[in-house]
Design a protein around this motif. Structure first.
Motif, PDB file in Angstrom:
ATOM      1  N   CYS A   1       0.849  -1.197   0.000  1.00 28.70           N
ATOM      2  CA  CYS A   1       0.000   0.000   0.000  1.00 28.70           C
ATOM      3  C   CYS A   1       0.887   1.250   0.000  1.00 28.70           C
TER       4      CYS A   1
ATOM      5  N   CYS B   1       0.053   3.176   3.730  1.00 34.95           N
ATOM      6  CA  CYS B   1       0.389   2.631   5.050  1.00 34.95           C
ATOM      7  C   CYS B   1       1.473   1.565   4.981  1.00 34.95           C
TER       8      CYS B   1
ATOM      9  N   ASN C   1       1.222  -1.557   4.123  1.00 32.37           N
ATOM     10  CA  ASN C   1       0.728  -2.922   4.294  1.00 32.37           C
ATOM     11  C   ASN C   1       0.996  -3.743   3.020  1.00 32.37           C
TER      12      ASN C   1
ATOM     13  N   CYS D   1      -6.184  -1.711  -0.274  1.00 32.85           N
ATOM     14  CA  CYS D   1      -5.490  -2.067   0.962  1.00 32.85           C
ATOM     15  C   CYS D   1      -6.530  -2.344   2.041  1.00 32.85           C
TER      16      CYS D   1
ATOM     17  N   CYS E   1      -5.937   0.208   5.443  1.00 29.00           N
ATOM     18  CA  CYS E   1      -6.315   1.630   5.517  1.00 29.00           C
ATOM     19  C   CYS E   1      -7.408   1.995   4.516  1.00 29.00           C
TER      20      CYS E   1
HETATM   21 ZN   LIG Z   1      -2.913   0.918   3.389  1.00 29.42          ZN
END
Ligand SMILES: [Zn+2]
Length: 341
Positions: free
Chosen positions: A3, A6, A8, A23, A26
């Motif tokens: 992502c 964030c 991820n 994602c 978030c």
């Molecule tokens: Zn994210």
């Protein structure tokens, strides 16, 4: 792909439904195939629908948030200034230097209304800094948002502010997907916050529901500022203590609030004595000092810091009954009370 907001790593893509990457942490969505590049904007004109019924209200709504941030003489950069109407309004309110970034042919109109217009991407600006960065409905068009935000941080002075607005998800509560091919990113409050955090900003205020146009009636507006480092926070807090208590003082009330708010700074504060009414605390050591009972002979000349927020009234009552003048007393509320400096 991780992502972009964030970080991820377990993001998803549904090829069959031709949805953009998403994602789950978030909520950010983004197109991995970019349809429109910065050079595509160069020949475009009248990007902003200045004749739309909501145009003036939109500008007023933006000016309401910008107004309190203005100081005479400040340098403002608006990334994506379009035809310059917002800048024109801002310049009517305060004597500021207003620079716009605009890739499209609207830069020509903006050049008549603003102090300066730069017709290349903001990441081409180097060696300059600004007190206030504004950007409305631009970030979602930029592929490398992390790199862009990091550059915006470099363009901003330490005490500066960033006001940024993007569509909230698809930009309309009743749409799941933003069909605009120019929009590479669909932000959520969480994803924009994460992106700002990673770029060295801290969020001061976040609001949804700002109106950009009928189909983007739900926009996300964030006021952010450069985040303080741990060392900067400590220095600023210490300055607040020392402004109130520059000379040796007695710390009174050696409980949890003392341990949380005063003890971490003990080495840098002129604390001459630790005083507590509770006999069970007497003899307890904190740094180079030992907790003791109040001794009028030795402590009489010292200012007193009341080191408890929760038991402040009780302690103030005790101090009054000992005949200690209010002018000698400082509380943690006096030091922490205001939200900003
Ligand atoms: Zn994210």
């Amino acid at each position: 792909m991780a992502c972009p907001c964030c970080g991820n790593a377990s993001t998803s893509r549904d090829e069959a439904l031709r949805l953009p990457d998403a994602c789950p942490a978030c909520g950010h969505r983004w197109q991995s195939t970019v349809a429109v590049t910065p050079s595509d904007y160069r020949t475009q004109q009248h990007r902003n629908d200045t004749n739309s019924p909501g145009h003036q209200d939109k500008l007023s709504d933006r000016l309401r948030d910008i107004g309190p941030l203005l100081n005479a003489g400040m340098h403002i950069l608006e990334i994506g200034c379009a035809e310059g109407s917002l800048g024109q309004l801002v310049r009517g309110v305060k004597d500021v230097t207003y620079t716009g970034v605009e890739l499209s042919a609207d830069a020509e109109s903006a050049a008549r209304l603003l102090n300066r217009v730069i017709r290349s991407p903001a990441n081409s600006i180097a060696g300059e800094s600004f007190n206030l960065l504004l950007s409305f409905h631009v970030l979602e068009h930029i592929e490398d948002i992390a790199g862009e935000l990091a550059h915006w941080r470099r363009l901003l002075v330490d005490g500066g502010s960033l006001l940024v607005e993007v569509p909230n998800q698809a930009g309309h509560r009743l749409l799941s997907m933003d069909p605009n091919l120019e929009h590479i990113h669909q932000f959520t409050p969480s994803s924009l916050t994460a992106l700002l955090h990673h770029a060295g900003f801290e969020v001061q205020r976040l609001e949804t529901g700002h109106w950009e146009s009928s189909v983007y009636s739900d926009s996300l507006r964030v006021l952010a500022r450069p985040a303080l480092s741990d060392a900067q926070r400590r220095t600023r807090l210490l300055q607040r203590f020392l402004a109130r208590l520059p000379e040796p003082f007695a710390a009174w009330g050696i409980g949890g609030d003392f341990r949380g708010y005063v003890e971490p700074l003990l080495d840098s504060l002129p604390v001459a004595a630790l005083v507590d009414n509770a006999a069970q605390r007497h003899g307890e050591r904190h740094g180079h000092l030992v907790v003791e009972a109040y001794d009028p002979l030795r402590h009489e000349a010292l200012p007193i810091l009341v080191c408890s927020v929760r038991h402040r009234e009780e302690i103030l009552h005790d101090l009054a009954s000992l005949g200690i003048a209010a002018s000698r007393i400082v509380t943690l509320d006096d030091i922490f009370g205001t939200s900003e400096s």
